[in-house]
Motif scaffolding. Structure first.
Motif, PDB file in Angstrom:
ATOM      1  N   THR A 203      11.989  -7.302  16.051  1.00  0.00           N
ATOM      2  CA  THR A 203      10.718  -7.973  16.363  1.00  0.00           C
ATOM      3  C   THR A 203       9.897  -7.136  17.326  1.00  0.00           C
ATOM      4  O   THR A 203       8.681  -6.995  17.155  1.00  0.00           O
ATOM      5  CB  THR A 203      10.979  -9.386  16.923  1.00  0.00           C
ATOM      6  N   ARG A 204      10.526  -6.555  18.355  1.00  0.00           N
ATOM      7  CA  ARG A 204       9.790  -5.688  19.281  1.00  0.00           C
ATOM      8  C   ARG A 204       9.198  -4.480  18.552  1.00  0.00           C
ATOM      9  O   ARG A 204       8.064  -4.075  18.809  1.00  0.00           O
ATOM     10  CB  ARG A 204      10.686  -5.236  20.439  1.00  0.00           C
ATOM     11  N   GLU A 205       9.957  -3.894  17.626  1.00  0.00           N
ATOM     12  CA  GLU A 205       9.444  -2.767  16.840  1.00  0.00           C
ATOM     13  C   GLU A 205       8.235  -3.204  16.016  1.00  0.00           C
ATOM     14  O   GLU A 205       7.227  -2.493  15.963  1.00  0.00           O
ATOM     15  CB  GLU A 205      10.539  -2.208  15.933  1.00  0.00           C
TER      16      GLU A 205
ATOM     17  N   ARG B  98       4.312  -1.848  16.443  1.00  0.00           N
ATOM     18  CA  ARG B  98       3.499  -1.321  15.326  1.00  0.00           C
ATOM     19  C   ARG B  98       2.233  -2.152  15.131  1.00  0.00           C
ATOM     20  O   ARG B  98       1.144  -1.606  14.925  1.00  0.00           O
ATOM     21  CB  ARG B  98       4.318  -1.289  14.038  1.00  0.00           C
ATOM     22  N   GLU B  99       2.354  -3.472  15.189  1.00  0.00           N
ATOM     23  CA  GLU B  99       1.220  -4.373  14.983  1.00  0.00           C
ATOM     24  C   GLU B  99       0.151  -4.179  16.061  1.00  0.00           C
ATOM     25  O   GLU B  99      -1.039  -4.083  15.761  1.00  0.00           O
ATOM     26  CB  GLU B  99       1.719  -5.821  14.977  1.00  0.00           C
ATOM     27  N   ILE B 100       0.569  -4.096  17.308  1.00  0.00           N
ATOM     28  CA  ILE B 100      -0.385  -3.933  18.405  1.00  0.00           C
ATOM     29  C   ILE B 100      -1.022  -2.550  18.345  1.00  0.00           C
ATOM     30  O   ILE B 100      -2.231  -2.398  18.520  1.00  0.00           O
ATOM     31  CB  ILE B 100       0.302  -4.196  19.759  1.00  0.00           C
ATOM     32  N   ASP B 101      -0.216  -1.536  18.053  1.00  0.00           N
ATOM     33  CA  ASP B 101      -0.732  -0.169  17.975  1.00  0.00           C
ATOM     34  C   ASP B 101      -1.735  -0.037  16.834  1.00  0.00           C
ATOM     35  O   ASP B 101      -2.831   0.493  17.019  1.00  0.00           O
ATOM     36  CB  ASP B 101       0.430   0.808  17.796  1.00  0.00           C
TER      37      ASP B 101
ATOM     38  N   GLY C 167      -0.208   4.845  20.745  1.00  0.00           N
ATOM     39  CA  GLY C 167       0.908   5.695  20.342  1.00  0.00           C
ATOM     40  C   GLY C 167       2.187   5.169  20.949  1.00  0.00           C
ATOM     41  O   GLY C 167       2.591   4.060  20.684  1.00  0.00           O
ATOM     42  N   ARG C 168       2.809   5.958  21.805  1.00  0.00           N
ATOM     43  CA  ARG C 168       4.042   5.527  22.474  1.00  0.00           C
ATOM     44  C   ARG C 168       3.801   5.246  23.953  1.00  0.00           C
ATOM     45  O   ARG C 168       4.692   5.370  24.770  1.00  0.00           O
ATOM     46  CB  ARG C 168       5.124   6.602  22.324  1.00  0.00           C
TER      47      ARG C 168
END
Length: 139
Positions: A100-102, A106-109, A130-131
Motif C-alpha cells: 500500500t505504501r508503494e 506512485r499515486e502521489i508522485d 521522484g524519491r
C-alpha cells in the motif's frame, strides 16, 4: 474489513466500551460500512489502503485537477513515502501495508497530489518528487 476484523471477529481492537458504542450506533443505523473505492460526496473519494488494518482507507479531496490525499495511518511519517520498507509495529499485515505504501508513493508522485498524515510533524502536507519528499509551504 475493519468492522469484520475488530468488531465482528473481536480481534484486538477497541476497548469493550468503544466496541459496544459502535455496535449501538450500528443498531441505530448510524454506521455506514464502505468497501472499495467510493465517492462520499462530490470532491471527496475514499480509496482502500489495506495493511495497517484490513479495511484501512485513505481519502482524496479533489477539485478539478487539484488533489490532496489524507493518508490516515497508512503512512506514519513522510519518510515512509520514499522509504516504503519502513513499517509500523501496529500494521496488522506488514507485507500488504508495504504494498500500500508503494502504491501511495506512485499515486502521489504521478498525480502531483499533496498528501498529509495525522502523525506528520506539524501536520505538514507535502508532495513526492521522484524519491524525495518536499513539504508544501504554508499559505
Amino acid at each position: 474489513g475493519d468492522w469484520d476484523h475488530f468488531i465482528d471477529a473481536a480481534n484486538y481492537g477497541p476497548p469493550p466500551w468503544v466496541r459496544q458504542a459502535l455496535c449501538d450506533l450500528a443498531e441505530r443505523g448510524r454506521v455506514t460500512i464502505i468497501e472499495g473505492e467510493r465517492q462520499i460526496v462530490p470532491g471527496l473519494t475514499a480509496l482502500p489502503a489495506p495493511g495497517h488494518t484490513p479495511g484501512h482507507t485513505v481519502f482524496v479531496v479533489h477539485d478539478g485537477r487539484e488533489r490532496a490525499m489524507l493518508l490516515g495511518d497508512a503512512i506514519y511519517c513522510p519518510q515512509q513515502l520514499t522509504a516504503v520498507d519502513w513499517s509500523a509495529a501496529t500494521d496488522v499485515d506488514p507485507v500488504l501495508a508495504r504494498q500500500t505504501r508503494e502504491w501511495l508513493w506512485r499515486e502521489i508522485d504521478s498525480s502531483g497530489a499533496a498528501a498529509v498524515g495525522p502523525h506528520f510533524p506539524g501536520l505538514q502536507a507535502g508532495r513526492v518528487l521522484g524519491r524525495r519528499w518536499q513539504a508544501v509551504p504554508h499559505a
